[in-house]
Enzyme design. Sequence first.
Site, PDB file in Angstrom:
ATOM      1  N   GLN A 136       9.265  -8.833  19.876  1.00 31.51           N
ATOM      2  CA  GLN A 136       9.483  -8.640  18.447  1.00 31.51           C
ATOM      3  C   GLN A 136       8.498  -7.618  17.849  1.00 31.51           C
ATOM      4  OE1 GLN A 136      11.860  -9.607  16.401  1.00 31.51           O
ATOM      5  NE2 GLN A 136      12.956 -10.634  18.062  1.00 31.51           N
ATOM      6  N   SER A 137       8.147  -6.619  18.638  1.00 32.82           N
ATOM      7  CA  SER A 137       7.174  -5.627  18.198  1.00 32.82           C
ATOM      8  C   SER A 137       7.677  -4.806  17.013  1.00 32.82           C
ATOM      9  CB  SER A 137       6.842  -4.685  19.358  1.00 32.82           C
ATOM     10  OG  SER A 137       6.134  -3.554  18.907  1.00 32.82           O
TER      11      SER A 137
END
Length: 343
Positions: free
Chosen positions: A79-80
Amino acid sequence: MSIQYPARERLANLPTPLQPLDRISEQFSLPHGGPKIWIKRDDLTESAMSGNKLRKLEFIIAEARARGCNTLITCGGEQSNHCRATALAAAKTGMKAHLILRGGSGTGAPETPDGNLLVDYLAGAQVSLYPMREYVDTLPQLFEQWARFYEQQGDRALCIPTGGSDGLGIWGYLLAAEELLEDCRREGFAPDRLICASGSGGTQAGLTLGCQVFGSSADVTAYAVCDSTDYFIDKVRQDVADWAHRYRQAFPFDESRIHVIDDYIGPGYAIATEEIYQTIALAAQLEGILLDPVYTGKAFHGMLQDIKQGKYSGCKNLVFVHTGGQFGVFPQRTGFQNSWSQQ
């Protein structure tokens, strides 16, 4: 001190707003003898590429063009925010993006990608998901492997470190510090303290360096969302040293002005507690501000707790730098089930 900035690809909507958080200040800070709280809205750098990473990418993409690169390879968690912003920025500038992500099964995308990962795919990025252990143990080799892959195809890749945090990416928040200090002057005050979340250290490094370069007495306090105080002090030192070496800067950086608090990480990176979810809901309900459970929610919660404990009682004006991350709310939707009022 005057600064000669390197080439920059204009992607962000700048300057971002500086706004007072009057209701939160009145309820949580001023009664405890704390400062008036302001917020620098770097979540509004752009609608989809939103957040702090876009400031760094302006300089990174300009460097990629200067090197004749047509592909950006970078890395981060599933989920960068940085990887999502890189994917979209690459699409906007006609480049390819390849994202090396940790936390997956290694067999491909989840059946229904969510949040930042969903946007990665929508932006057309090539995504390689790796189990945590493989990612941690072999990340340098993975960068080399994929850079060779693109070279064999006739492409040229620029490899971008985690969060875009190094001596190149630091320019984004050196420029942001200059902008923020001018915002404060325009509002008629000098900030006593800047607050941010720190996950890869680059935003903290740029703000800390910037306050010194532009002659501000304000210090930066970063709330760690992973790793330790010692880790981030060393990381900021490294980024500033890298910047000084690459760009032949002789600025006398004062390392004693690196401040990190690691008391609010909780169970681990990207793992929020009920208190964090409640703080995010509180900011939304009182100020219409959306924080995230990975970065800004933890930092904002830590800041409010420390205000209550009197740590900022000597400050008149405190500026929280909102670094974005709202896409990270949605994959953690179940954590918010107790965080809104039942009507």
